[in-house]
Design a protein around this motif. Structure first.
Motif, short mmCIF file in Angstrom:
data_model
loop_
_atom_site.label_atom_id
_atom_site.label_comp_id
_atom_site.label_asym_id
_atom_site.label_seq_id
_atom_site.Cartn_x
_atom_site.Cartn_y
_atom_site.Cartn_z
N ARG A 1 0.86 -1.19 0.00
CA ARG A 1 0.00 0.00 0.00
C ARG A 1 0.90 1.24 0.00
N LYS B 1 1.15 5.50 0.03
CA LYS B 1 0.48 6.78 0.31
C LYS B 1 1.38 7.89 -0.17
N GLU C 1 -3.72 7.42 -2.37
CA GLU C 1 -3.44 6.10 -1.81
C GLU C 1 -3.73 5.03 -2.85
N PHE C 2 -2.89 4.02 -2.93
CA PHE C 2 -3.17 2.92 -3.85
C PHE C 2 -2.41 1.66 -3.47
N ASP C 3 -2.87 0.55 -4.03
CA ASP C 3 -2.19 -0.74 -3.86
C ASP C 3 -1.37 -1.00 -5.09
N LEU C 4 -0.22 -1.62 -4.90
CA LEU C 4 0.55 -2.08 -6.06
C LEU C 4 1.38 -3.30 -5.68
N LYS C 5 1.63 -4.10 -6.68
CA LYS C 5 2.44 -5.30 -6.44
C LYS C 5 3.91 -4.91 -6.43
N GLU D 1 9.78 3.31 -7.19
CA GLU D 1 8.80 3.27 -8.29
C GLU D 1 7.72 4.34 -8.07
N HIS E 1 -0.03 -2.44 -12.73
CA HIS E 1 -0.26 -3.20 -11.51
C HIS E 1 -0.76 -2.34 -10.35
N GLU F 1 -3.68 -0.47 -8.36
CA GLU F 1 -5.15 -0.56 -8.25
C GLU F 1 -5.65 0.08 -6.96
N GLY F 2 -6.96 0.32 -6.94
CA GLY F 2 -7.60 0.87 -5.75
C GLY F 2 -7.13 2.28 -5.41
N ARG G 1 -7.29 6.01 -4.46
CA ARG G 1 -8.23 6.92 -3.81
C ARG G 1 -7.50 8.25 -3.62
#
Lengths: 79, 79
Positions: free
Chosen positions: A2, A4, A43-47, A57, B32, B34-35, B37
């Motif tokens: 996650r 931010k 805010e976001f999710d990434l692998k 990154e 990659h 996602e989500g 906000r």
């Protein structure tokens, strides 16, 4: 992971949104409020494998898209 | 004292700005991610005696002005 990203106008750049909020707070009776700055948080999710690599990154994303580095500074948190 | 207020759209509320950022990141090769906000951060100084009292005052500001509590949630930090 996650990520931010906090994006703020650099010190010295006039923050009109902040000034508007400050005037509104004064009008509502909170006259002791000062130095209001309004920023963005993305805010976001990434692998990603490890935090250091992901952070670099995300900084790249900031430089290319998320922040206007002429007038804005940013801070990245990866967890 | 320095107060930081984080305002985000509640889960379930469509975040069009977040969707736009996500599409732009995908377009730049970060598929990659996602989500996404996007939220606001409001920082300011105010005179206050103790942290608990100041925090309740800042929450009052959020309810009255800084957040639209129908669609947004907020988090207050006082330091």
């Amino acid at each position: 992971m996650r990520a931010k990203v906090h994006v703020f106008l650099k010190p010295g750049v006039l923050d009109v949104q902040g000034k508007a909020v400050e005037a509104a707070l004064h009008g509502l009776g909170w006259g002791h409020v000062e130095g209001v700055r309004v920023g963005k948080t993305i805010e976001f999710d990434l692998k990603g494998k490890d935090a250091a690599e992901t952070e670099s990154e995300v900084k790249d994303m900031c430089e290319k898209l998320l922040a206007n580095t002429v007038i804005e500074s940013y801070r990245v948190e990866v967890a």
